[in-house]
Motif scaffolding. Structure first.
Motif, PDB file in Angstrom:
ATOM      1  N   ARG A 110       0.845  -1.189   0.000  1.00 20.30           N
ATOM      2  CA  ARG A 110       0.000   0.000   0.000  1.00 20.30           C
ATOM      3  C   ARG A 110       0.878   1.236   0.000  1.00 20.30           C
ATOM      4  O   ARG A 110       1.565   1.539   0.971  1.00 20.30           O
ATOM      5  CB  ARG A 110      -0.920   0.021   1.230  1.00 20.30           C
ATOM      6  CG  ARG A 110      -1.936   1.144   1.177  1.00 20.30           C
ATOM      7  CD  ARG A 110      -2.902   1.071   2.342  1.00 20.30           C
ATOM      8  NE  ARG A 110      -2.320   1.560   3.579  1.00 20.30           N
ATOM      9  CZ  ARG A 110      -2.342   2.834   3.956  1.00 20.30           C
ATOM     10  NH1 ARG A 110      -2.903   3.737   3.178  1.00 20.30           N
ATOM     11  NH2 ARG A 110      -1.819   3.203   5.103  1.00 20.30           N
ATOM     12  N   ILE A 134      -1.054  -5.368   2.860  1.00 20.51           N
ATOM     13  CA  ILE A 134      -1.400  -4.265   3.760  1.00 20.51           C
ATOM     14  C   ILE A 134      -1.013  -4.673   5.178  1.00 20.51           C
ATOM     15  O   ILE A 134      -1.488  -5.698   5.672  1.00 20.51           O
ATOM     16  CB  ILE A 134      -2.920  -3.939   3.717  1.00 20.51           C
ATOM     17  CG1 ILE A 134      -3.375  -3.666   2.279  1.00 20.51           C
ATOM     18  CG2 ILE A 134      -3.223  -2.739   4.590  1.00 20.51           C
ATOM     19  CD1 ILE A 134      -4.098  -4.815   1.636  1.00 20.51           C
ATOM     20  N   TYR A 160      -7.559   4.451  -2.880  1.00 17.36           N
ATOM     21  CA  TYR A 160      -6.939   3.136  -2.768  1.00 17.36           C
ATOM     22  C   TYR A 160      -7.976   2.051  -2.450  1.00 17.36           C
ATOM     23  O   TYR A 160      -8.019   1.001  -3.096  1.00 17.36           O
ATOM     24  CB  TYR A 160      -5.863   3.196  -1.684  1.00 17.36           C
ATOM     25  CG  TYR A 160      -5.359   1.855  -1.209  1.00 17.36           C
ATOM     26  CD1 TYR A 160      -4.425   1.135  -1.955  1.00 17.36           C
ATOM     27  CD2 TYR A 160      -5.816   1.305  -0.010  1.00 17.36           C
ATOM     28  CE1 TYR A 160      -3.963  -0.089  -1.508  1.00 17.36           C
ATOM     29  CE2 TYR A 160      -5.350   0.080   0.437  1.00 17.36           C
ATOM     30  CZ  TYR A 160      -4.430  -0.608  -0.309  1.00 17.36           C
ATOM     31  OH  TYR A 160      -3.973  -1.820   0.129  1.00 17.36           O
TER      32      TYR A 160
END
Length: 401
Positions: A110, A134, A160
């Motif tokens: 991320r 993540i 995102y």
């Protein structure tokens, strides 16, 4: 034609030590040793000589695109723009790699949405899968930044979550709470994307230093990590040390991490000013990996007083793996997934979060009985090889192929 390859795209500076960089290197090493060909594309940077010469990483294919030195840019915003332009050169590299393998996967972390989305378009164009990792709560906005940066972070995580995550093939998260979070999020899009827990991990063989001779004159309590904000609970650790320091005059508190920003150190300074023997609290500043490992190996015990906040709930401190790997007793708070793997008095000293008295009591237990503390440290080290070993942990990515 070979079997499978995985491509990492790195937008961070490999020369600057961080938990993220160490985790990425451990991931790539684990995949190589599990039989996957690994490529790491760096945008406007290059690995350090130490990384390139390291036998553990010699089979990783590092590819630098563009300038090899980010210091050529007057500010980070121009460098970020430059990295976005370099994304378009990634396509040619991907096409060359794809010719030689049956399965090729893109592995991303991320980062900024626009870089992620451009990588997704490259994957779609070349018909290859994209995985995303993540390791923290995706809506986390640091409190100690200005309003402009908060707005930027807010926009980035919304883009995102809503325009990148629903398009990918596999999600890897570091905790059970993050897994539940993304399962709930994907229901809005009627998506059933596989989500795997890719736990905190460590390369144990990089953290054992048998040449270190423990200093018997002091019982050093060592912390290594971020000092700013309340992420790692440094203020709780200082308060706890303040409460037990008179009973253990041979103890010292060693704090490793950047301490060069006075405005962000005010809370810590206000506590250290209360200590009658300030020389017993040593701020080393930011150290390279080798020097951090030396301090960890020379310590009596290691401490992390992480408070029970959003970051702790959804994350899992990679620092814990490094602590456990050296075989020293660890005093830590019971937050997030930590109690799932660690048991108080068995392989760790587990304190209540946000409770200075509880943390002080666990430090007292540890310092009072060296023989028991040593056994707890060795049990914690065994757990690293069983649950948090980089080789075993990265098999979850291999399985996802």
């Amino acid at each position: 034609m070979q079997d499978k390859a995985i491509i990492f795209v790195n937008t961070t500076n490999l020369s600057k030590p961080s938990a993220h960089i160490y985790r990425e290197l451990a991931t790539m090493r684990g995949l190589v040793e599990n039989g996957v060909e690994v490529y790491c594309i760096l945008l406007g940077a290059e690995p350090t000589k130490e990384i390139l010469k390291d036998d553990y990483y010699k089979n990783i294919n590092f590819i630098t695109l563009g300038s090899k030195n980010s210091t050529h840019f007057p500010n980070k915003y121009l460098f970020y723009l430059y990295q976005n332009l370099l994304i378009y050169r990634v396509n040619n590299v991907v096409q060359d790699i794809k010719k030689n393998y049956k399965i090729v996967v893109f592995y991303t972390y991320r980062t900024t949405f626009f870089i992620q989305y451009n990588l997704y378009k490259i994957c779609k164009k070349n018909r290859i899968m994209i995985f995303n990792e993540i390791s923290e709560y995706p809506k986390l906005i640091p409190e100690d930044i200005n309003i402009f940066k908060k707005i930027k972070v807010y926009i980035n995580y919304n883009l995102y979550l809503n325009y990148f995550i629903p398009k990918i093939e596999h999600i890897f998260v570091i905790s059970t709470n993050l897994k539940y979070y993304f399962e709930k999020h994907l229901k809005k899009y009627n998506k059933k994307i596989p989500i795997s827990i890719f736990n905190m991990m460590v390369e144990p063989d990089k953290y054992i230093n048998h040449s270190i001779i423990n200093n018997n004159e002091f019982k050093d309590i060592v912390f290594a990590g971020t000092l700013y904000s309340d992420t790692n609970g440094v203020s709780y650790l200082l308060e706890a040390f303040l409460r037990i320091s008179n009973d253990f005059p041979e103890s010292r508190l060693i704090i490793i991490g950047d301490n060069t920003k006075p405005k962000r150190m005010w809370k810590i300074k206000s506590i250290t000013n209360q200590i009658p023997n300030p020389e017993r609290i040593i701020f080393t500043g930011e150290l390279n990996r080798d020097n951090v490992i030396k301090w960890l190996n020379a310590a009596y015990c290691l401490a992390l007083a992480r408070p029970n906040n959003i970051q702790a709930k959804y994350g899992f401190p990679t620092k814990l793996g490094e602590y456990l790997a050296v075989g020293k007793p660890v005093v830590i708070t019971a937050v997030g997934d930590i109690p799932i793997y660690l048991k108080d008095g068995e392989n760790v000293y587990l304190a209540k979060p946000n409770d200075v008295d509880s943390f002080a009591e666990k430090l007292r237990e540890c310092l009072s009985d060296p023989q028991r503390a040593s056994l707890i440290g060795k049990n914690g080290q065994k757990l690293v090889y069983k649950e948090f070993n980089y080789f075993e942990s990265t098999k979850v990515i291999v399985d996802a192929f």
